[in-house]
Design an enzyme around this catalytic site. Structure first.
Site, PDB file in Angstrom:
ATOM      1  N   SER A   1       0.833  -1.200   0.000  1.00 48.11           N
ATOM      2  CA  SER A   1       0.000   0.000   0.000  1.00 48.11           C
ATOM      3  C   SER A   1       0.874   1.259   0.000  1.00 48.11           C
ATOM      4  O   SER A   1       1.634   1.496   0.944  1.00 48.11           O
ATOM      5  CB  SER A   1      -0.921   0.012   1.225  1.00 48.11           C
ATOM      6  OG  SER A   1      -1.520   1.281   1.383  1.00 48.11           O
ATOM      7  N   GLU A   2       0.742   2.058  -1.033  1.00 52.52           N
ATOM      8  CA  GLU A   2       1.492   3.306  -1.108  1.00 52.52           C
ATOM      9  C   GLU A   2       1.123   4.228   0.048  1.00 52.52           C
ATOM     10  O   GLU A   2       1.994   4.875   0.646  1.00 52.52           O
ATOM     11  CB  GLU A   2       1.213   3.998  -2.442  1.00 52.52           C
ATOM     12  CG  GLU A   2       1.917   5.348  -2.599  1.00 52.52           C
ATOM     13  CD  GLU A   2       1.433   6.121  -3.817  1.00 52.52           C
ATOM     14  OE1 GLU A   2       2.167   6.982  -4.304  1.00 52.52           O
ATOM     15  OE2 GLU A   2       0.299   5.852  -4.270  1.00 52.52           O
TER      16      GLU A   2
ATOM     17  N   LYS B   1      -5.665 -11.308   6.994  1.00 51.96           N
ATOM     18  CA  LYS B   1      -5.936 -11.851   8.330  1.00 51.96           C
ATOM     19  C   LYS B   1      -7.410 -11.847   8.721  1.00 51.96           C
ATOM     20  O   LYS B   1      -7.773 -12.393   9.759  1.00 51.96           O
ATOM     21  CB  LYS B   1      -5.143 -11.058   9.380  1.00 51.96           C
ATOM     22  CG  LYS B   1      -5.559  -9.595   9.479  1.00 51.96           C
ATOM     23  CD  LYS B   1      -4.791  -8.874  10.559  1.00 51.96           C
ATOM     24  CE  LYS B   1      -5.299  -7.444  10.711  1.00 51.96           C
ATOM     25  NZ  LYS B   1      -4.613  -6.720  11.785  1.00 51.96           N
TER      26      LYS B   1
ATOM     27  N   SER C   1       2.877 -15.421  12.775  1.00 50.38           N
ATOM     28  CA  SER C   1       1.722 -16.291  12.577  1.00 50.38           C
ATOM     29  C   SER C   1       0.637 -15.978  13.606  1.00 50.38           C
ATOM     30  O   SER C   1       0.662 -14.927  14.250  1.00 50.38           O
ATOM     31  CB  SER C   1       2.141 -17.762  12.635  1.00 50.38           C
ATOM     32  OG  SER C   1       1.093 -18.611  12.236  1.00 50.38           O
TER      33      SER C   1
ATOM     34  N   LYS D   1      -4.847 -18.849  15.291  1.00 56.90           N
ATOM     35  CA  LYS D   1      -5.844 -19.509  14.438  1.00 56.90           C
ATOM     36  C   LYS D   1      -5.232 -20.621  13.586  1.00 56.90           C
ATOM     37  O   LYS D   1      -5.961 -21.375  12.938  1.00 56.90           O
ATOM     38  CB  LYS D   1      -6.528 -18.461  13.557  1.00 56.90           C
ATOM     39  CG  LYS D   1      -7.366 -17.469  14.352  1.00 56.90           C
ATOM     40  CD  LYS D   1      -7.898 -16.354  13.491  1.00 56.90           C
ATOM     41  CE  LYS D   1      -8.766 -15.402  14.316  1.00 56.90           C
ATOM     42  NZ  LYS D   1      -8.022 -14.738  15.406  1.00 56.90           N
TER      43      LYS D   1
ATOM     44  N   ASN E   1      -5.079 -12.250  19.227  1.00 63.51           N
ATOM     45  CA  ASN E   1      -5.547 -10.937  18.812  1.00 63.51           C
ATOM     46  C   ASN E   1      -4.720  -9.835  19.453  1.00 63.51           C
ATOM     47  O   ASN E   1      -4.299  -9.953  20.608  1.00 63.51           O
ATOM     48  CB  ASN E   1      -7.011 -10.752  19.218  1.00 63.51           C
ATOM     49  CG  ASN E   1      -7.912 -11.783  18.585  1.00 63.51           C
ATOM     50  OD1 ASN E   1      -8.321 -11.643  17.452  1.00 63.51           O
ATOM     51  ND2 ASN E   1      -8.210 -12.852  19.318  1.00 63.51           N
TER      52      ASN E   1
ATOM     53  N   ARG F   1     -19.874 -16.263  12.808  1.00 64.99           N
ATOM     54  CA  ARG F   1     -19.675 -16.042  11.376  1.00 64.99           C
ATOM     55  C   ARG F   1     -18.951 -17.237  10.761  1.00 64.99           C
ATOM     56  O   ARG F   1     -18.375 -18.054  11.475  1.00 64.99           O
ATOM     57  CB  ARG F   1     -18.856 -14.757  11.166  1.00 64.99           C
ATOM     58  CG  ARG F   1     -19.543 -13.513  11.695  1.00 64.99           C
ATOM     59  CD  ARG F   1     -18.618 -12.314  11.644  1.00 64.99           C
ATOM     60  NE  ARG F   1     -17.456 -12.496  12.505  1.00 64.99           N
ATOM     61  CZ  ARG F   1     -16.460 -11.607  12.616  1.00 64.99           C
ATOM     62  NH1 ARG F   1     -16.491 -10.492  11.917  1.00 64.99           N
ATOM     63  NH2 ARG F   1     -15.453 -11.860  13.408  1.00 64.99           N
TER      64      ARG F   1
END
Length: 629
Positions: free
Chosen positions: A314-315, A366, A406, A409, A447, A539
């Protein structure tokens, strides 16, 4: 000796006046205030000499470099030493200049006693007057507030709040029963922190400042929870590390945030050895614009590298990082490299140009639900293919260390994101088994607080809108770690790696997400009746709990108390890596279900859950330990 300031000169002249008066008073006391004429003459002749000697001694002992308003025990000790020297030198000088028998011996005893009373009393009377003027304002104006804690930080806070006028301190609370009903700068220690709700109701106080920066995190968290339960707006002083480093003052109070409720005690890392590894060397971070990648760059900057090679797709993120370093770390050179981790040629060119001593690979997709459906193939190409491209480039460039960031998960994964990270771990293990100059290691954690896309920023936005706050399941739990703690432990694991290890970070106690939502609502000043919580259901790819593989049965300890090494299944098939690379370069199925099925063939512990949410039984101790990996 440094010359005194203008105020110091006034103090110096006052001390000369005290010296003259003490000499006269010693004679007066010796003769019951009826000094015979012959001794009047003796006192007058000796007075200039004794005052001159005392003034020289006072100046030599540096009595005029301190600040009267902060006069304290060290100042008193310095004053006592100076007067002790005066008690010895004064009689010697008077005897040498005027002969024996002129001054009564008792005068030589009375004079230093009187001098100490006058000089010490003057200094502390001035401090008492200033503090009365300042602390009197604590009782007269500003918002009413409790101070939680009655130690040194509370004392410093009271001194500084007295000058601000923003707060009106009603009293202090401390769990040390020996401090109860005692006073600090005239303010009473009312009782224990657990009684905050009662005191807040009786005294109609709506704010509390937690002034315990050097207490354990559990103590500070319980104080914050007591504020939340009492409906009191909690504030806190800066951390102990920030205070001793001089970054901020005690009076720089701020609102308690959810990170203060979830955070943990500061991490201790092997800073001297890390400095040996990094100082004056090139260090490369992929995904340098992300939450973990950017924090890794900040932590690395502490150890004075020759440059940080920031590799980022991402610039905008890369530009933001460069601007931040220009402002906060102007002494550290950033080499911004725009590139995709799937482009091995770009990675190879960057590594061969800058020759880093360690590469931290933090680039990854992620977000679990986003990777579960039509993006599953992209997750494989980025998380697995990108990792192998970066690892091969490091091996081809003879980079001494390669560290894969890593996730928890990856333990018994039930979603695509976790399975791709586990497969990336296996790829690094296979490369490590091939041998070469590069040491490969993996760091696995849960997290991080406040990272992009995490639950806390989402809850903050929902609360700001007035709710509802959406939680997927009443029993869902997660492990949390602050971004700086995670980055520091990644650095520590990089230092410890000897090749092929999977390091597991101690994530502490799990947090129930529903309780987290309730705490955040209360911290915002609202109630659950005003901002409601809605449960939306798990979810796709989501577990009720995450496993860290951190039990004694499945890990072995290291010399660092918060880092263990997983006993992961070894990749001992010499042909396995070649087959994986051919699979990654070939076409992947178009249907997400077919992609998940192929991924499961590479990661035996991965059981695809289809397009619905992952069923999760109540976590037993055995399941939490991750014995299935």
């Amino acid at each position: 000796m440094k010359a005194p300031t203008s105020r110091g000169l006034i103090v110096f002249l006052c001390d000369i006046g005290f010296a003259a008066f003490a000499w006269y008073a010693a004679f007066a006391l010796r003769f019951n205030f009826a000094i015979p004429p012959e001794f009047w003459r003796s006192m007058a002749l000796s007075l200039p000499w004794i005052v001159l000697v005392q003034a020289a001694v006072f100046y030599f002992f540096g009595l005029y470099q301190g600040i009267w308003r902060f006069a304290s025990l060290p100042d008193l000790q310095r004053l006592v030493r100076a007067i002790g020297a005066v008690a010895v030198l004064g009689p010697v000088v008077v005897w040498l200049l005027q002969g024996k028998g002129i001054v009564p011996r008792s005068v030589y005893v009375l004079d230093p006693i009187l001098l100490l009373m006058l000089m010490g009393g003057g200094r502390f009377a001035y401090r008492a007057w200033r503090e009365h003027r300042e602390f009197g304002s604590l009782l007269a104006k500003g918002k009413p507030v409790f101070i939680l804690g009655a130690g040194e930080a509370a004392a410093s806070l009271l001194r500084e709040l007295g000058r601000s006028g923003q707060w009106r301190v009603v009293g202090l609370l401390d769990d040390n029963a020996r401090k109860h009903d005692r006073t600090l700068y005239g303010l009473r220690v009312l009782g224990a922190i657990r009684d905050l709700e009662r005191f807040a109701r009786e005294l109609k106080v709506s704010y509390a400042i937690i002034a315990m920066p050097n207490a354990s995190h559990e103590v500070r968290r319980e104080a914050a929870n007591a504020c939340v339960r009492a409906g009191v707006k909690p504030m806190t002083v800066p951390s102990f590390d920030d205070l001793i480093s001089g970054k901020v003052a005690v009076a720089s109070v701020r609102e308690v945030e959810v990170e203060d409720l979830l955070g943990r005690d500061p991490v201790k890392i092997d800073a001297p050895r890390l400095r040996q590894l990094i100082e004056g060397q090139m260090v490369m971070v992929t995904g340098a614009g992300g939450s973990i990648g950017s924090e890794l760059c900040r932590q690395i900057a502490r150890f004075s590298p020759s440059a940080i090679v920031a590799f980022e797709r991402s610039e905008f993120f890369l530009y933001t990082l460069v601007e931040e370093f220009a402002e906060l770390f102007p002494h550290v050179r950033i080499e911004p490299v725009i590139g995709d981790v799937r482009e091995e040629d770009r990675l190879l060119a960057a590594m061969q140009r800058f020759r880093p001593v360690v590469v931290f690979h933090a680039a990854a997709y992620k977000h679990v639900p986003l990777m579960e459906g039509v993006n599953a193939a992209e997750a494989i190409r980025n998380n697995v293919g990108g990792t192998l491209a970066a690892a091969r480039a490091a091996q081809a460039s003879s980079v001494p260390r390669f560290v894969l960031v890593s996730t928890d998960k990856a333990v018994n994964p039930v979603n695509v994101m976790g399975a791709t990270k586990r497969l990336a771990e296996m790829g690094c293990q296979a490369l490590a088994a091939r041998g070469g100059d590069t040491l490969f290691s993996t760091v696995r954690f849960g997290n991080v607080l406040g990272s992009a896309g995490s639950v806390i920023p989402k809850f903050q936005e929902q609360i700001a809108r007035g709710g509802p706050v959406t939680v997927t399941h009443p029993d869902i739990i997660r492990y949390f770690m602050s971004i700086p703690e995670a980055a520091q432990l990644v650095l520590q694991a990089a230092l410890m790696g000897e090749g092929g290890e999977i390091f597991v970070l101690d994530m502490g106690e799990p947090v129930r997400i529903a309780d987290l939502a309730r705490d955040m609502i209360r911290l915002s000043g609202a109630s659950e009746s005003e901002v409601k919580i809605e449960f939306t259901g798990l979810r796709p790819g989501e577990k009720l709990y995450e496993e860290l593989l951190a039990s004694d049965e499945t890990t072995r300890p290291t010399h660092h108390p918060k880092v263990r090494i997983a006993r992961a299944r070894a990749i001992d098939d010499a042909l396995w890596l070649g087959r994986l690379e051919r699979w990654l370069t070939g076409p992947l199925p178009a249907e997400p279900a077919a992609v998940r099925a192929e991924l499961a063939q590479w990661v035996p512990e991965y059981v695809p859950q289809g397009d619905g949410p992952a069923p999760s039984p109540a976590p037993s101790d055995e399941v939490r330990s991750g014995t299935g990996t």
